[in-house]
Design a protein around this motif. Sequence first.
Motif, PDB file in Angstrom:
ATOM      1  N   ALA A 254       0.832  -1.219   0.000  1.00 26.18           N
ATOM      2  CA  ALA A 254       0.000   0.000   0.000  1.00 26.18           C
ATOM      3  C   ALA A 254       0.858   1.258   0.000  1.00 26.18           C
ATOM      4  N   LYS A 481     -11.617   0.593   6.024  1.00 28.85           N
ATOM      5  CA  LYS A 481     -10.756  -0.381   5.334  1.00 28.85           C
ATOM      6  C   LYS A 481     -11.180  -0.555   3.887  1.00 28.85           C
ATOM      7  N   GLN A 482     -12.493  -0.648   3.656  1.00 26.92           N
ATOM      8  CA  GLN A 482     -12.991  -0.785   2.273  1.00 26.92           C
ATOM      9  C   GLN A 482     -12.656   0.445   1.433  1.00 26.92           C
ATOM     10  N   LYS A 484     -10.146   2.447   1.880  1.00 24.44           N
ATOM     11  CA  LYS A 484      -8.700   2.428   1.616  1.00 24.44           C
ATOM     12  C   LYS A 484      -8.361   1.457   0.487  1.00 24.44           C
ATOM     13  N   GLU A 485      -9.010   0.280   0.523  1.00 24.66           N
ATOM     14  CA  GLU A 485      -8.764  -0.700  -0.552  1.00 24.66           C
ATOM     15  C   GLU A 485      -9.205  -0.147  -1.901  1.00 24.66           C
ATOM     16  N   GLN A 486     -10.346   0.522  -1.915  1.00 26.80           N
ATOM     17  CA  GLN A 486     -10.813   1.119  -3.179  1.00 26.80           C
ATOM     18  C   GLN A 486      -9.855   2.190  -3.683  1.00 26.80           C
ATOM     19  N   LEU A 488      -6.620   2.283  -3.094  1.00 28.40           N
ATOM     20  CA  LEU A 488      -5.435   1.601  -3.626  1.00 28.40           C
ATOM     21  C   LEU A 488      -5.700   1.044  -5.020  1.00 28.40           C
ATOM     22  N   LEU A 489      -6.898   0.475  -5.226  1.00 25.42           N
ATOM     23  CA  LEU A 489      -7.229  -0.039  -6.567  1.00 25.42           C
ATOM     24  C   LEU A 489      -7.231   1.069  -7.607  1.00 25.42           C
TER      25      LEU A 489
END
Length: 524
Positions: A254, A481-482, A484-486, A488-489
């Motif tokens: 990340a 968390k979701q 943050k993941e989005q 990063l994508l």
Amino acid sequence: TKGIRNLSKGRDNASQHIFVHESTLNVAEEKFVLETLAGCIEYKSLLDVVVNAFFARDGRHCLISERNLYIVICYLATFQLEELGLQNFSRIVKSLDTVKMHKFLRFFFNALYLNTWIKDEWSQLYDSLYVKENWIDPLLRWQPKVQQLIEQLADKLSSRTTDVKMSTVTQPKEFNLTVPKPRAIPVPLPVPVLEKSPPVPPSTYKPPKEKKQLEKIKTKNRQKAEVSILCTCYVLFFLLIICSIDNLPIKLNAAAILREGALYQRKMEQELQRIENLLRGTGDPSEFLEWQKQMRGKDLEEQLAEIEYRRLQGKLSHEEAVLAHQNVIQENKKKADLMREEKAELMHEYAERCLQEQKEMRELVEKVVEGHKNAKQAKLKLQKYKQQIVQEVCEENRELLRQALEEEEEKLKKKYELIQQIRAIESLPILKQKFVDLTETGGHGLICEMSIVELRERLALLREAQKAAEEEKRDQIIQDKQAKEQLLLDKLDQISIFRAELGRAAALNSMRRKTSQEQNSALL
């Protein structure tokens, strides 16, 4: 009243011989006892000087309870020796303990002590001329006769000691002892033979087998770890080579993704800014750099001028401080001169005041000398006054004792009633079973008091609120968390686009270079 009580209780021998009950005394003896008691109270500070010094020097081993004895003897020797006469005084002294009287009279009738420190200490309390004429000189006149009394006491002590020694002498006799038999020489005991200790087993100095096995396992594991590390290094090396050749995407964490995304974003912004500057017609930045250099030079000159200004200002302030210091010194000199003049005036006034005080003291001494001529009349008046005071004090003491007895009786009655109440309470049966109502409060008078049921309900509500807050916090963490993941994508997609564009730009540049080289070779 405290001094009369201490003297009238009579714990020592003096009170047994002088202060006796009023019913066993005639009028003359009662008068003598009261006069002695009043005199000891009146001249207490004067008598304490001699008695305290006696306890500090010669009477270190004397009892403190015998203090009143020495006070009475000191008063009789100082104030009543003329009236009593040496014979009565000797009879009083000889009726007391010989050792104590010998020690005290030898200390008090020492001519050196009377002429030196006793006279000085008494002069601090009374007039020195009065002390010398009325107390010190009479004591010195009586000193030779009292010395004979002291010698008689010493002879009495020596005769007592010789009698005791003669009566306690024993005649030694020879012991009738039997002759001891000679001791026989003891037979020596045989030396015991110690058993041989078993030898040390060989396993004591040899390491255990388990230790060797552990070392072998450690070496094997270390070799395996080294081989695995080398294999991983080779694998990583070949993977990097392959990735660099084929330009394959590398898996990033990340932080790396965000860092690379920020780098590409910054490059894109710089490129856009450059294009906008070109579209606006921005020229060569050399003029701006020249202007910036000139402005920096001007700033440096201003800083140097400011530094020089501050240096000159500091020099001026130093000179001003020197001048101020000189002015302060001159003012101090003037003040010192004024203080000297004032001091001289004060000393002159003090000398005049001292002369006036000396003149007043002479007049006062003359008045005192004139007043001493009528001493006998004053003494009679004083005796009558003392008798009146003693009678009043005795009446006050009786009244105080009666009040104290009444108070003690009242206290004893209250204590007896309290003990009865405690015993009545203790006699009541004790209930061993305690009935507790959970809905009632403790009754301690606090604002936040609550029953056990209410406390349990509040604790249940707090647990539910805490559980709801934890669930809400957990949902918030999952949502963060979701997100943050989005993010990063999105960053990965953006990085892949930038990489593709950079690869396409690199390919175009390489093709341009090839075409330019081919054209150059064709021209050649």
